[in-house]
Design an enzyme around this catalytic site. Sequence first.
Site, PDB file in Angstrom:
ATOM      1  CG  LEU A  21      -9.129  19.092  53.996  1.00 30.11           C
ATOM      2  CD1 LEU A  21      -9.194  19.614  55.425  1.00 30.11           C
ATOM      3  CD2 LEU A  21      -8.864  20.226  53.023  1.00 30.11           C
ATOM      4  CB  SER A  22      -6.109  13.243  54.145  1.00 28.61           C
ATOM      5  OG  SER A  22      -4.970  12.540  54.573  1.00 28.61           O
ATOM      6  CD1 TRP A  23      -1.006  13.389  47.636  1.00 26.10           C
ATOM      7  CD2 TRP A  23      -2.946  12.965  46.613  1.00 26.10           C
ATOM      8  NE1 TRP A  23      -0.721  12.758  46.444  1.00 26.10           N
ATOM      9  CE2 TRP A  23      -1.896  12.492  45.794  1.00 26.10           C
ATOM     10  CE3 TRP A  23      -4.262  12.807  46.184  1.00 26.10           C
ATOM     11  CZ2 TRP A  23      -2.125  11.870  44.571  1.00 26.10           C
ATOM     12  CZ3 TRP A  23      -4.491  12.179  44.958  1.00 26.10           C
ATOM     13  CH2 TRP A  23      -3.424  11.733  44.170  1.00 26.10           C
ATOM     14  CB  ALA A  27     -11.659   6.395  53.255  1.00 26.95           C
ATOM     15  CB  SER A  28      -9.706  11.422  53.200  1.00 27.81           C
ATOM     16  OG  SER A  28      -9.774  12.830  53.143  1.00 27.81           O
ATOM     17  CD  GLU A 174       1.496  12.374  59.529  1.00 24.95           C
ATOM     18  OE1 GLU A 174       0.301  12.070  59.639  1.00 24.95           O
ATOM     19  OE2 GLU A 174       1.877  13.487  59.082  1.00 24.95           O
ATOM     20  CG  HIS A 249      -0.800   7.246  59.221  1.00 24.14           C
ATOM     21  ND1 HIS A 249      -1.961   7.923  59.528  1.00 24.14           N
ATOM     22  CD2 HIS A 249       0.146   8.200  59.053  1.00 24.14           C
ATOM     23  CE1 HIS A 249      -1.739   9.231  59.547  1.00 24.14           C
ATOM     24  NE2 HIS A 249      -0.464   9.421  59.254  1.00 24.14           N
ATOM     25  CB  CYS A 368      -7.779   6.481  63.111  1.00 27.46           C
ATOM     26  SG  CYS A 368      -6.791   6.030  61.680  1.00 27.46           S
TER      27      CYS A 368
END
EC number: 3.5.3.23
Length: 444
Positions: A21-23, A27-28, A174, A249, A368
Amino acid sequence: MIEQEANFDGLVGPTHNYAGLSWGNVASNRHAKSMSHPREAALQGLSKMKALADMGLVQGVLAPQARPDTDTLRRLGFAGTDAQVLDSAFREAPHLLAACSSASAMWTANAATVSPGADTLDGRVHFTPANLVNKFHRSIEHEVTGRILRSVFADEAHFCHHQALPAHDDFGDEGAANHTRLHNEQGHGLELFVYGRRAHQPGAPAPRRFPARQTLEASRAVARLHGLSECKTAFIQQNPAVIDQGVFHNDVIAVGNGNVLFYHQQAFLDTQGMQAEVRRKLPDTELHFIEVKNDEVPVADAVKSYLFNTQLVTLKPGHMALIAPTECAGTPSVNAYLERLLAMNTPIREVRFMDVKQSMQNGGGPACLRLRVAMNQAQLNAVNPACLMNDRLYGRLTDWVQRHYRDRLHPNDLRDPALLEESRAALDELTQILELGSVYPFQR
């Protein structure tokens, strides 16, 4: 009063899955749609928490979000029983079901920004939940996040809680993933807010491929809410070119602790300016700027291994340890650099590797997984004690995971109404273990 830092890790939720889901999170995206292992993920997280507690550090636990989020799905027009809502969302808009089933709240570095009482005007610890507006699946977290934080840090004499910033791109926030604090031995600190772009300056440097999730305007707003003076803050721009290489980030490319800032050569837009401002605002402090050159560790290797998404912790005065994922040991350039690092004359004296593979595959390393909360002894005494890690809590939570979590989960399983019931039963019991009260919508 001298403060000590506590790490509050987020428990991995029962719906831990790889939906991609994380553009902007390499790794996502790489592991999207693959099989996940929720039980293993939760146990890996608990093992890390227990290891840090055994090192003598203050370690806390934060509860996950309730997922799947059927309330949000209903707001999006899916109706009927919970089972019907899940089924229709899966058939008509599977991406929305995936977003409302995300277990990404495990990465509590994104949960909030925290300022210790030593920095704030009223002497209280201040919390602002992050609005996380850049990603829909995370933007629905902050209300429950705020309730959980209020249950853990409830005493208004010691803690102050703010609402999330307005949900607009101009104030994209964030949380602690773009915030760190440096300080000297006397506890005098400087909070570094790292932003990706300015919302109201056309033509200002900004990434072109991936989004800059943190704005300068958001960082300044949080600083105002927390009552931070100009001498207690520094606003630093992240290098747009490094964001476009998958550094979504700042905590993917830099980590700070005490008098040490450990970062990649390409981390900041103006490294010399950053150093000068930190030195000016932290005078009489022996600062260590540890810069890793790109020819030592290329950005791609730093992102793959999460060399900088490590926890940098103080074990005793002048002795810090880097809590690193095992992927660092398995990446040749990173492993070689860490060997050289330990031979340097810096406060980083050891590296401890930990297996958080399930988190790493979804785009988050050790840093994280934790929210840093610096407190004096009176403030620490006011924390909900049921949320502080010890042998008894570790045993209870390990047993809880073994009983409630599935061994494996595919994104297609998110439509299973049994998963929803399993998750709610697990979280209902968890709120009793952690003595949180009714923090979830299904409990209210």
